[in-house]
Design a protein around this motif. Structure first.
Motif, short mmCIF file in Angstrom:
data_model
loop_
_atom_site.label_atom_id
_atom_site.label_comp_id
_atom_site.label_asym_id
_atom_site.label_seq_id
_atom_site.Cartn_x
_atom_site.Cartn_y
_atom_site.Cartn_z
N SER A 30 0.84 -1.20 0.00
CA SER A 30 0.00 0.00 0.00
C SER A 30 0.87 1.25 0.00
N PRO A 31 0.69 2.14 -1.00
CA PRO A 31 1.44 3.40 -0.98
C PRO A 31 1.11 4.25 0.25
N GLU A 32 -0.11 4.03 0.81
CA GLU A 32 -0.52 4.79 2.00
C GLU A 32 0.28 4.38 3.23
N ASN A 33 0.66 3.11 3.29
CA ASN A 33 1.43 2.59 4.44
C ASN A 33 2.67 1.86 3.93
N HIS A 80 -7.54 1.10 -1.39
CA HIS A 80 -6.69 2.18 -1.87
C HIS A 80 -6.42 3.25 -0.80
N ASP A 81 -7.20 3.24 0.29
CA ASP A 81 -6.90 4.16 1.40
C ASP A 81 -6.00 3.50 2.45
N GLY A 82 -5.63 2.23 2.20
CA GLY A 82 -4.72 1.54 3.11
C GLY A 82 -5.35 1.05 4.41
N GLN A 83 -6.67 1.17 4.54
CA GLN A 83 -7.33 0.85 5.82
C GLN A 83 -7.77 -0.61 5.93
N ASN A 124 -12.80 2.14 -4.09
CA ASN A 124 -13.07 1.24 -2.96
C ASN A 124 -14.54 0.87 -2.78
#
Length: 329
Positions: A30-33, A80-83, A124
């Protein structure tokens, strides 16, 4: 004109992520994490890993094991939000997981056979799944099946892999019927059927800009297609069954996981940039056999590039995720 030669790149193994007790079937980043990756395994778990790039002794540690599936977990992706993580299993279900809390928040039931592949739409809001029941299902995030792609225009055998385009309402699917299909997800119809493979398809993947699709499997060729038209572009020979394909996030490269090595191609020159074979530790002498058994190299089953393209994570059938870095970095 002489064909331009691609420069060779050397990848070194910088360590392994140790924790799974079965084949590593899928790896998600994940680019977010960027300090987290997630993997699925035949040990029935989804594992959350915390990466430790500054630690010279280990590239990362198992942070949390997500348990709930009652059979092999075949695929995992990150929202895509990494959640959230989404997994598909041979127990015929999908599960949505809250990564931070480590709990399953939703169970998706509807497939009648093993779920082989799962994906999130770029917003998402939609989830897709492919199964050994030969169908592709489209779900909302509440776990309600909104549509099933089946029938004469659909696949006629196991759906082994499905992926969403990053920037259009398009999905690509690969199947053991030897076909790759490109679908319009708004109209729920098949726009293109790609027939160039002569054996079952294990994997499909879409380039980061959404322009190309690559597919691979039993016939040992990676086929590249133009996503918008379904036009075949060219083939790259892997000389072994292709288990997984992954485009580099920031270079014009394609990597392939095969039973004996990882291949990285430069797509501009169509040349092999690197071949990665895992180091095999010498096995102990087996007194029951007449001659010493040769150490058997593990097969690579899953691949993921780090979001910045500097690291390649590879999942193997010996339960390890090997971490490779270019020696020039």
């Amino acid at each position: 004109m002489e064909q331009q030669k691609a420069p060779q790149v050397t990848y070194l193994e910088v360590g392994s992520l140790v924790g799974h007790n079965g084949f590593v079937t899928s790896i998600a980043v994940s680019p977010e994490n960027p300090d987290t990756i997630i993997s699925s395994s035949r040990d029935k778990t989804v594992m959350v890993w915390k990466l430790t790039p500054t630690d010279a002794t280990s590239p990362g540690k198992a942070h949390r094991s997500l348990k709930g599936h009652s059979h092999f977990v075949q695929d995992v992706v990150i929202s895509h939000d990494g959640q959230f993580a989404l997994s598909g299993s041979w127990d015929n279900t999908l599960r949505l997981w809250d990564i931070t809390k480590g709990v399953s928040t939703r169970l998706f039931k509807g497939h009648t056979k093993d779920v082989m592949s799962v994906a999130f739409s770029s917003d998402n809001r939609q989830i897709i799944s492919g199964s050994r029941d030969a169908t592709i299902k489209i779900w909302n995030t509440l776990g309600e099946c909104k549509f099933t792609l089946e029938g004469p225009d659909a696949h006629q055998d196991w759906v082994s892999c499905i992926r969403f385009s990053p920037n259009s309402p398009t999905i690509v699917s690969g199947s053991w019927d030897n076909k790759v299909k490109i679908w319009d997800i708004k109209q729920f119809k098949c726009n293109h059927t790609l027939n160039d493979h002569t054996g079952y398809v294990n994997t499909v993947t879409i380039s980061p800009d959404g322009s190309l699709c690559a597919s691979g499997g039993k016939d040992q060729f990676a086929c590249l297609w133009e996503l918008s038209s379904g036009k075949p572009l060219y083939k790259l020979e892997a000389r072994n069954t292709i288990n997984a394909l992954a485009f580099s996030p920031n270079k014009y490269w394609l990597s392939a996981a095969t039973d004996d090595k990882i291949i990285i191609w430069d797509l501009l020159t169509k040349q092999v940039l690197a071949e990665i074979v895992p180091e095999v530790k010498e096995q102990a002498f087996d007194s029951k056999k007449k001659k010493e058994s040769k150490p058997h190299a593990p097969a690579c089953l899953s691949l993921a590039w780090s979001a910045d393209g500097s690291v390649l994570y590879a999942g193997y059938n010996d339960g390890l995720i090997r971490v490779y870095k270019s020696s020039s970095q």
